[in-house]
Design an enzyme around this catalytic site. Structure first.
Site, PDB file in Angstrom:
ATOM      1  N   ASP A  95       0.840  -1.199   0.000  1.00 16.10           N
ATOM      2  CA  ASP A  95       0.000   0.000   0.000  1.00 16.10           C
ATOM      3  C   ASP A  95       0.876   1.250   0.000  1.00 16.10           C
ATOM      4  OD1 ASP A  95      -2.522   1.119  -0.161  1.00 16.10           O
ATOM      5  OD2 ASP A  95      -2.623   1.485   1.993  1.00 16.10           O
TER       6      ASP A  95
ATOM      7  N   HIS B  92      -4.094  13.674   1.165  1.00 20.54           N
ATOM      8  CA  HIS B  92      -4.376  12.795   2.308  1.00 20.54           C
ATOM      9  C   HIS B  92      -3.179  12.791   3.265  1.00 20.54           C
ATOM     10  CE1 HIS B  92      -5.747   9.278   4.569  1.00 20.54           C
ATOM     11  NE2 HIS B  92      -4.575   8.713   4.343  1.00 20.54           N
TER      12      HIS B  92
ATOM     13  N   GLU C  92     -10.748   4.029   3.013  1.00 18.37           N
ATOM     14  CA  GLU C  92      -9.789   4.795   2.225  1.00 18.37           C
ATOM     15  C   GLU C  92     -10.059   4.558   0.740  1.00 18.37           C
ATOM     16  OE1 GLU C  92      -5.779   3.959   3.618  1.00 18.37           O
ATOM     17  OE2 GLU C  92      -5.989   5.518   5.161  1.00 18.37           O
TER      18      GLU C  92
ATOM     19  N   GLU D 116      -8.966   4.290  -2.716  1.00 13.31           N
ATOM     20  CA  GLU D 116      -7.674   4.046  -3.377  1.00 13.31           C
ATOM     21  C   GLU D 116      -7.872   3.413  -4.760  1.00 13.31           C
ATOM     22  OE1 GLU D 116      -4.449   2.477  -1.116  1.00 13.31           O
ATOM     23  OE2 GLU D 116      -5.324   3.080   0.819  1.00 13.31           O
TER      24      GLU D 116
ATOM     25  N   ASP E 115      -9.060   0.464   1.498  1.00 14.97           N
ATOM     26  CA  ASP E 115      -8.133   0.034   2.547  1.00 14.97           C
ATOM     27  C   ASP E 115      -8.756   0.406   3.902  1.00 14.97           C
ATOM     28  OD1 ASP E 115      -5.853  -0.685   3.983  1.00 14.97           O
ATOM     29  OD2 ASP E 115      -4.880   1.243   3.644  1.00 14.97           O
TER      30      ASP E 115
ATOM     31  N   ARG F 296      -8.644   3.626  12.890  1.00 16.26           N
ATOM     32  CA  ARG F 296      -7.783   4.763  13.235  1.00 16.26           C
ATOM     33  C   ARG F 296      -7.321   4.774  14.687  1.00 16.26           C
ATOM     34  NH1 ARG F 296      -5.986   5.752   8.412  1.00 16.26           N
ATOM     35  NH2 ARG F 296      -7.585   6.486   6.977  1.00 16.26           N
TER      36      ARG F 296
ATOM     37  N   GLN G 115      -4.664   2.200  14.944  1.00 18.84           N
ATOM     38  CA  GLN G 115      -3.508   2.682  14.168  1.00 18.84           C
ATOM     39  C   GLN G 115      -2.685   3.689  14.971  1.00 18.84           C
ATOM     40  OE1 GLN G 115      -4.618   4.463  10.419  1.00 18.84           O
ATOM     41  NE2 GLN G 115      -2.499   4.833   9.790  1.00 18.84           N
TER      42      GLN G 115
ATOM     43  N   LYS H 228      -4.713  -2.169   9.796  1.00 22.55           N
ATOM     44  CA  LYS H 228      -4.901  -2.248   8.342  1.00 22.55           C
ATOM     45  C   LYS H 228      -5.045  -3.683   7.846  1.00 22.55           C
ATOM     46  CE  LYS H 228      -3.814   2.169   7.194  1.00 22.55           C
ATOM     47  NZ  LYS H 228      -4.573   3.019   6.261  1.00 22.55           N
TER      48      LYS H 228
ATOM     49  N   THR I 106      -9.550  -5.705   3.343  1.00 26.89           N
ATOM     50  CA  THR I 106      -9.430  -4.745   2.243  1.00 26.89           C
ATOM     51  C   THR I 106     -10.420  -5.193   1.180  1.00 26.89           C
ATOM     52  OG1 THR I 106      -7.081  -4.407   2.705  1.00 26.89           O
ATOM     53  CG2 THR I 106      -7.850  -3.774   0.513  1.00 26.89           C
TER      54      THR I 106
ATOM     55  N   GLU J 167     -10.944  12.313   7.328  1.00 28.75           N
ATOM     56  CA  GLU J 167     -10.746  13.649   6.765  1.00 28.75           C
ATOM     57  C   GLU J 167     -12.079  14.388   6.642  1.00 28.75           C
ATOM     58  OE1 GLU J 167      -8.308  11.514   3.674  1.00 28.75           O
ATOM     59  OE2 GLU J 167      -7.561  13.554   3.354  1.00 28.75           O
TER      60      GLU J 167
HETATM   61 CA    CA Z   1      -4.042   3.106   2.603  1.00 24.20          CA
END
Ligand code: CA
Length: 442
Positions: A140, A147, A212, A214, A246, A250, A253, A266, A270, A387
């Site tokens: 990744d 971001h 996320e 992506e 993904d 948080r 993380q 993570k 996915t 975000e």
């Molecule tokens: Ca990612």
């Protein structure tokens, strides 16, 4: 990178497959590759055409292909496409040309294919879709600069970007075993996290679930261990593209990432769109890599190629939609909460391939890359809920009257992508959607 536009891109070409007429994702100009089974039979390679799936194995058995396309279709008759992907770009392009001719109206080839429609086509609604390849490794990247900046600001870092960001395509090795195709629910993980103002961690379900947005990259033929891929050779190794969510815990993380980066936050799941959109299909939507802002460093020579700069980025419109249980109960459609574009990526895919292999790491058929979250410059372009809610401090008000700061159990998150350009037929990536569901205790 240069891919010649040909009759397969012709906007006037139409398919005799009725469901492909005006299809927003899978018109005859797209022809993405995937693995499907119909009514419980053996998984095998297919091509999405409208609301149908074209059966490559059945077409191969009906002797509809010749030359390199026949070789490709035979490889695609397996339960995964790894063998096909190992054949590289030439057979893929040959397969596209012949599939396009077989499915087009008024071609000589269609006269042989159309009478066999009953065995060649399956209603997508009756099919199960699988991962198109056995994934050996998942890397990744972090190429969405907005971001990366938003994350730095959230952590109170100044400058918001790490000093390496504009020199090196930052990435980490993620987890291949938990990648799933669209439609498979993802369980909320448990883990260690700090809750509120706690100074010590507690163990429990993630309280700050994020998605996320992506762009996913499939690797085709690999390189030998110890033999880097030069940037001007990268296109030979890129087999296709997908959308990739993904999922990110948080709170887990933030606690676990020092100093080695994300791990359990993570690796629980996915979600990808299961149709591989080929480089040939995306050729009309290639653009120049947007110029770096004044003052940004020029990439080191191994990351620089004039052709890649001229045409190595894509102009694809991206969207994130949410469909909560409340919306479903009320019969409301999914609601769009973000729009973005692949052109916001700071690095091209070729730069990612060159960087990944510059130390001798070998890529293999079926490896997958994520681009990193693709946010744009304004808040309506942000590609993650952290975000959009400014790290869970602001409500996102939904049309159903609900509010969100993080993803809740029962929320379906959709990622969508579409290429549009005057003079060409728009193509899309199909669904990349999964529901977040409650996890299991330990
Ligand atoms: Ca990612």
């Amino acid at each position: 990178m240069a891919i010649t536009l040909d009759e397969t891109h012709d906007a006037k070409r139409k398919s005799w497959v009725a469901s492909a007429q005006g299809h927003s994702d899978f018109p005859i100009q797209n022809l993405p590759l995937g693995v499907f089974s119909s009514r419980g039979d053996t998984p095998r390679g297919g091509v999405a055409i409208g609301d149908d799936v074209f059966d490559l194995k059945a077409a191969c058995e009906a002797k509809l292909f010749t030359g390199d396309a026949e070789k490709a279709a035979r490889a695609a008759s397996a339960t995964t496409l790894n063998e096909l992907m190992a054949l590289g770009a030439g057979p893929r392009a040959a397969l596209r040309k012949q599939v396009s001719a077989l499915l087009a109206q008024g071609t000589e080839e269609s006269k042989r294919a159309q009478p066999l429609a009953g065995t060649l086509l399956h209603k997508a609604a009756d099919c199960a879709l699988y991962l198109p390849a056995m994934i050996g490794a998942f890397t990744d990247f972090f190429a969405g600069i907005q971001h990366a900046e938003n994350g730095g600001k959230r952590r109170g870092a100044w400058p918001a970007l790490n000093e390496n960001y504009k020199h090196v395509p930052v990435a980490y090795h993620s987890r291949a075993s938990t990648v799933r195709p669209t439609g498979v629910p993802v369980r909320r993980p448990n883990g260690q996290r700090l809750v509120g103002d706690d100074k010590l961690p507690t163990f429990g379900p993630c309280l700050k679930m994020d998605f996320e947005l992506e762009f996913g990259v499939w690797i085709g033929n690999g390189n030998e261990w110890g033999e880097p891929i030069a940037i001007n050779q990268a296109a030979e190794h890129i087999y296709g593209y997908c959308m990739l969510n993904d999922w990110s815990a948080r709170d887990i993380q933030r606690w676990e990432s020092a100093p080695l980066g994300p791990f359990l936050s993570k690796n629980f799941g996915t979600t990808i769109s299961p149709w591989m959109v080929t480089p040939e299909a995306l050729a009309p939507f290639q653009i120049a890599q947007p110029a770096r802002p004044e003052g940004d460093p020029k990439p080191l020579p191994y990351l620089w190629d004039d052709t890649d700069q001229r045409e190595g980025q894509f102009d694809l419109e991206l969207e994130v939609l949410i469909h909560t249980e409340g919306m479903r109960t009320k019969g409301m459609p999914p609601q769009r909460i973000s729009v973005s574009n692949t052109k916001h990526l700071y690095w091209t895919v070729a730069q990612m391939v060159a960087h990944h292999t510059c130390g001798g790491c070998n890529l293999e058929p079926g490896d997958i890359f994520g681009s990193g979250t693709i946010s744009g410059p304004t808040p309506d372009n942000y590609g993650s809920i952290s975000e959009l809610s400014f790290d869970g401090t602001q409500d996102i008000k939904l049309a159903s009257g609900e509010i969100r700061r993080w993803v809740q159990d029962g929320d379906d998150i959709y990622l969508r992508a579409q290429g549009k350009r005057d003079g060409f037929v728009a193509i899309g990536f199909g669904d990349c959607c999964a529901r977040m569901v409650a996890g299991k205790g330990v």
